[in-house]
Structures are given as C-alpha cells and as structure tokens.
Design a protein around this motif. Structure first.
Motif: not given
Ligand code: TRP
Length: 448
Positions: A43-46, A48-56, A217-225, A248-254
């Motif tokens: 969960v922690v790594i996910y 991290l990946m969601a905000f540090a990689l998928a959000y940008p 975690a990266m694959g999961q974050a890309f797929f999920s967003l 708006l991007g932060v909202m959607v990621t959150l």
C-alpha cells in the motif's frame, strides 16, 4: 464548426474521471496485489507510485488535452513543432487509440462475467436453477452474449455524448458505487474472520519488499488512473478553462487511490470470512487465491453459505463490480470514438456503432482463442504498452511542447500558478524524472 461539448460542471468532470479510474483495477486488482505482496508494505509503495509518478503523468494528459481540445492523435500532432515530431505524434496517437481499444476488448469480457454473476444472484433468488447454472459455467455462448450486452451498454452511453452520456451516467452511478461499497464493508466487518483479514491487509510485512514490487505498483497505478492511452487526455479536453488542472488532478488521484484502499477493506476481510465458512483461500503453493477464482469461486462460496441474505450480498457485490466496469469502459470507448468524430465526417452515433462493432469483433476473436490470447492481450496492453505510452506523453509534455504553452494552459483556471510549488517542480519532473522512472521499471519487467 459546432461548439465542442464540455462537462457541465467540475463535479461532473470529477465523477467522470473518477468513474474511469475506479474500476476492476481498484476493486479487484489492488486488494489482491496488496494481499499477495506483503500487505500494507505494498500500500505504501503504491501510494508513492500514484503520487510521485502517476499524478505527474496524469497532469501531462490533462494539460495537453484541455489545450488541444481534441482526441489524443489530433492533440499530439497539433502540439508538435516540426515534421519529425508530427510523425512521432501520429505514431504515438495511433498506438494509443489501438491500445485503448484492445484494453476494452478484454475488459468487456471480464465485465460480461460480472453481469452474468449479477444475473445469477437474481435467478438463484427466484430459484431458476437451469439459468443459474448456465450463467456461472464458463462457455463461449455465455461469454459472447454477456460481453455483447456489456458492449451495448457502453455504446449507448457513449453515443449520448459527453454531458448527456458520460457525465450523466457517471454522476448517477459513482455515488451508488460508494454507497454499496461502504454498505458491504460494514456488513463484512460484522462477520467472523474479518479481523484476521484486516490484519493481513493492514500490517506491513516489510520483509516481502523486493524490486519487483515497484514494477507491480507502477503498473497498477498506471492502469488504475487510466493513463497512457488518451483516456484522461480526452476527458481533459472536455474541461472548461475556468478549472484549475493541478487541483482537479490531485482530486482524481486521491479519489482513485482512496477507493482502491477502501476496496481492500472489503475484499481481504471477505476472503478470510470465506475461509471461516470453509472456502479454500490458498493456492497449492500457499499464496492467496487472487485471480478469477477469487471473484468467481471464493466469494460466491461465501455468499452461498450465508443463506438468503447471501443472495442479497451477492447481488450488491456484482452490481458494484458492474458499475465500476461500466464507468471505466465508456472512457476507453471514448478514445477511438472522439478520434473518429473529430477526424472524419461520421456522426457520433455512427462512429460509436462502427467502432463498438469492431471492438466486439476483437473480443470475439479473443474468446475464440481464449487460452492463447486473453493473458497475452492483457500483458501486451497493460504491462508494456501503457507505461511506454505514458512515457511518450511525458516526453511530449516535457520535451516537445514549449514550456510557455504549458504555463499558459496551466494559468487558465489557476492564474497564480507561477508562484506555486507545482510549477517549480512539475515541468522538470515530467521532463526527467518520470521518463527515467518508467524506463527503469520497464527494463525491470522486460528483464524479469
Ligand atoms: N482504470 C480502470 C480500472 O481501474 C480501467 C481503465 C479505464 C483503463 N480506462 C482505461 C485502463 C484506460 C487503461 C486505460 O479498472
């Protein structure tokens, strides 16, 4: 040209984008990956990946989309400053549209199964034995009919356009999804065994930390967003200039990662409740059952052993899965349909009919060659193509497009952007850090 359709409100956009993001990836993929990968450590790594990689990367899509007010192909070609980059844009855009369509062609099959189990909870409630058996046994006929039905639902929403289709249905269905999810969690928590599941889910086992977790975690974050294939790009293109994109991007990621986390509070405890009822929840080598058997065997065993209330719980659960699938599948179909509507003289109705039929054809080919094609298409599209396309979109936002244009686009709806942390960090971040991280992770998955 007639004025382009838009989402009618900020809320409408958030529901639509969250509807796209929240899907089987959240409710099924995330909880099971977590349970098999060391619980809260994943969960922690996910996050991290969601905000540090998928959000940008999400921001790159939203900005390019709203600026270009068009589908991914026209957008990338439009922001390219010279011939070489225009060719690249055409290539990346075309690839994105093909991958979006292929993702829908396997997603539609899985979503069809959800409809079958939904129908089965009704047929078993009224005691229609023969229908129930047909609905839950794997067969070509059942698969193609349910997939076709799901495609028809997806197509009818997309044919109705942005505010009258995507937005209207997302704002109706997403609140329902949340209510059902919370209701199911409360119910499962009252059952024996739920506490053990919670422990497995929430106690981090850092000894299971290994490099491949980052890849997963990266694959999961890309797929999920829903990244890489132009889904978020085209949703961004229907946004008004009054809205602040970074917010708006932060909202959607959150909302997306929050829902994934909350879904884990349902699925993992439910697995351990099923164990109390005698279901076998581990594979032969001691791993938690995570694939289709989880959704179509372990949980149904649980529902059955709960007696008549179990039928209602099953009904609620498969309604939840079906809603999650539908608000995601429409966002996949919008990618090729927006291209066809904007680049040809086809009407939205005709474009939807033609493209929907083509994707139905692809799904049929997958169903006819299920053993060789199903996993292959999933890996091709989600493990390799999506991160690669996400990387290319970061390259377009960070290297090919002029920084001034980026700034202008961000200023619309967020005039003070230049002084913000976002503007200080993000441009260089998409330029260097995101592509590098994706490359490292991709190299890992190719090597692995
Ligand atoms: N994000 C959705 C899920 O978690 C799936 C999805 C919707 C998607 N649109 C997409 C995935 C585009 C990849 C590309 O289930």
């Amino acid at each position: 040209m007639a004025s382009r359709e838009q989402f009618s409100s900020k809320f409408g956009f958030i529901m639509a984008a969250a509807g796209s993001a929240i899907g089987l990836g959240n409710i099924w993929g995330f909880p099971t990956q977590t349970a098999t990968n060391g619980g809260a450590a994943f969960v922690v790594i996910y996050f991290l990946m969601a905000f540090a990689l998928a959000y940008p990367a999400l921001m790159a899509e939203l900005i390019i989309g709203r600026h270009s007010k068009s589908n991914i192909l026209t957008a990338l070609r439009g922001i390219a400053p010279n011939k070489a980059t225009r060719i690249l844009g055409t290539g990346v855009g075309t690839y994105g549209v093909i991958i979006a369509s292929l993702i829908l062609s396997f997603y539609g099959i899985v979503a069809g199964w959800m409809l079958c189990y939904l129908a089965e909870s009704v047929t078993s409630l009224i005691g229609w034995q023969a229908a129930s058996e047909w609905l839950v046994s794997f067969g070509f006929e059942r698969n193609i009919i349910s997939m076709g039905l799901f495609m028809l639902m997806t197509m009818s929403i997309i044919a109705s356009g942005i505010s009258g289709g995507i937005e209207k249905w997302s704002t109706r269905l997403m609140p329902m999804l949340m209510v059902i999810l919370v209701g199911l969690i409360i119910y499962v928590m009252t059952q024996d065994g739920a506490a053990e599941g919670l422990r497995v889910y929430l106690l981090p086992d850092f000894s299971q930390l290994k490099p491949s977790l980052f890849v997963d975690a990266m694959g999961q974050a890309f797929f999920s967003l829903s990244l890489g294939v132009g889904t978020m790009l085209v949703y961004g293109s229907y946004l008004s200039n009054k809205e602040s994109l970074p917010r708006l991007g932060v909202m959607v990621t959150l909302v997306d990662s929050g829902t994934a986390f909350v879904a884990g509070l349902l699925i993992i405890p439910a697995i351990y409740v099923a164990k109390q009822y005698g279901a076998n929840i581990f594979t032969d080598d001691g791993q938690l059952i995570a694939g289709p058997n989880l959704i179509f065997q372990v949980l149904p065993t649980l529902f059955e052993s709960m007696g008549s209330i179990g039928m209602l719980v099953a009904l609620a659960f498969f309604v939840l899965m079906s809603i999650a699938s539908l608000t995601s599948s429409i966002s996949m179909l919008e990618v090729p349909v927006s291209l066809a509507v904007e680049e040809t003289s086809l009407s939205r109705n005709k474009a939807t009919l033609i493209i929907g039929t083509l994707i139905f054809g692809c799904s049929t080919v997958i169903l006819l060659n299920f053993d060789s094609l199903f996993d292959f298409v999933i890996n091709l599209t989600t493990v390799y193509s999506q991160p690669l396309l996400g990387l290319m979109l970061c390259v377009f936002a960070g290297w090919i497009w002029h920084r001034n244009n980026l700034l202008q686009e961000l200023k619309a709806g967020h005039p003070e952007i230049e002084g913000t942390f976002f503007w200080k960090v993000w441009p260089n971040y998409v330029k260097f850090v995101c592509p590098l991280l994706v490359l490292i992770t991709l190299a890992q998955s190719v090597a692995g």
